[in-house]
Design an enzyme around this catalytic site. Sequence first.
Site, short mmCIF file in Angstrom:
data_model
loop_
_atom_site.label_atom_id
_atom_site.label_comp_id
_atom_site.label_asym_id
_atom_site.label_seq_id
_atom_site.Cartn_x
_atom_site.Cartn_y
_atom_site.Cartn_z
N LYS A 1 4.18 4.69 5.27
CA LYS A 1 3.52 3.41 5.09
C LYS A 1 3.35 2.65 6.41
O LYS A 1 3.00 1.47 6.40
CB LYS A 1 4.31 2.55 4.10
CG LYS A 1 4.39 3.17 2.70
CD LYS A 1 5.13 2.27 1.73
CE LYS A 1 5.20 2.90 0.36
NZ LYS A 1 5.87 2.00 -0.63
N ASN B 1 5.56 2.98 -5.77
CA ASN B 1 5.93 2.90 -7.17
C ASN B 1 5.05 3.76 -8.08
O ASN B 1 5.52 4.32 -9.08
CB ASN B 1 5.87 1.43 -7.63
CG ASN B 1 6.92 1.12 -8.67
OD1 ASN B 1 7.89 1.86 -8.82
ND2 ASN B 1 6.74 0.04 -9.41
N PRO C 1 0.82 -1.21 0.00
CA PRO C 1 0.00 0.00 0.00
C PRO C 1 0.86 1.26 0.00
O PRO C 1 1.91 1.31 0.63
CB PRO C 1 -0.79 -0.12 1.31
CG PRO C 1 -0.76 -1.56 1.67
CD PRO C 1 0.55 -2.08 1.15
N GLU C 2 0.42 2.27 -0.73
CA GLU C 2 1.12 3.55 -0.70
C GLU C 2 0.58 4.38 0.46
O GLU C 2 -0.40 4.02 1.13
CB GLU C 2 0.96 4.26 -2.04
CG GLU C 2 1.44 3.38 -3.21
CD GLU C 2 2.16 4.12 -4.31
OE1 GLU C 2 2.55 5.29 -4.11
OE2 GLU C 2 2.37 3.52 -5.38
N ARG D 1 12.25 -2.95 -8.53
CA ARG D 1 10.87 -2.52 -8.81
C ARG D 1 10.80 -2.02 -10.25
O ARG D 1 11.78 -1.53 -10.80
CB ARG D 1 10.42 -1.42 -7.85
CG ARG D 1 10.36 -1.81 -6.39
CD ARG D 1 9.42 -2.98 -6.11
NE ARG D 1 8.05 -2.70 -6.51
CZ ARG D 1 7.17 -2.09 -5.72
NH1 ARG D 1 7.51 -1.67 -4.51
NH2 ARG D 1 5.93 -1.90 -6.14
#
Length: 345
Positions: free
Chosen positions: A52, A220, A2-3, A335
């Site tokens: 986060k 991301n 989760p962002e 990533r």
Amino acid sequence: MPEGHTVHRLARTFDHLFRGEAVSVTSPQGRFADGAALLNGSPLLRAEAFGKQMFLGFGPDPAATREVPDEDLNWLRVHLGLYGSWTFAGDGSVSTVHAIGAPRKRIGEQERVLDAAVLAPGTVAVHRSNTAESVEWIVPDPRGQVRARILGQHAVADLTGPTACEVLNFPEMRRAAAKLGPDPLRSDADPQRFIDQVRRSRIAVGQQLMNQSVIAGVGNIYRAEALFRAHVDPYLPGNLVPEETLRAMWDDLVVLMEYGVKTGAIVTTEPEDRDKGMDPAALAEASGRRAVTRQNTDGDPDAVPRDRSFYVYHRHGQPCRICGTTVSIADMQARKLYWCPTCQN
């Protein structure tokens, strides 16, 4: 993972469901039994998000009120990581969601939302007699490996698969939070810390934006989109990024992430750009080999569709919405990185 906007939504949900209430805290799985015992029967008085990570502050005794100083609270630190999730159920008297960010199965870079039917909301049993009717909330059984369960009078929250779940005292909590960079969603954040840290290093700015000690809460999606909107090459060394560019990027992230908190979705495109770069052939070809980005607003007819929500994220192989150049993809620190070679040159 989760962002940051999702974790802030989680903190607000806990504040809404359990604030000021002495709650039952258990560990159905057993791995958090000692920590749960320290919190069981205590009132939840604070719910804070730092990037986060979420910190829940519990009072020292069942009668404690919100006026208790932070120094006297026990703090539950939760970092969901790649696989963690919170699911909720309630008796109908308070508004709840099944999950914020939705429980996910991660397969490489792809994230798929599980069927909401497995989330088991609580049910209500109605008992009738000749003279009275009573309503009893039947709390759902834990599903899966529930690390921690928080049960209040009207709602229950179950935590599964977190990277971290631990009880801290106040100094420990502050040390954990101090390891994180400034969070664009917090009013006490200092953007100059972010700017100075990026500019003192030759590490690529795209890599630094994913470092939670540089800026907290950016993942991301926000990384790719913020760099595009700022016209910054993700491979540019941090010390070569102008200070005014980083300041504008921070201000932009504040706006974008606040929208995410409000709606539960990440939308970075301007309305006039959303239908650009939507070449049907390119879109059909790319859709067969790219992951689908899930949003909490999926299914909402008034929400911005996910294929119109981003400029570059998950749009590799498609034309840039602004210049028409094919959006690129590469690996950066394990990533996926997405960018436009022309707009971000």
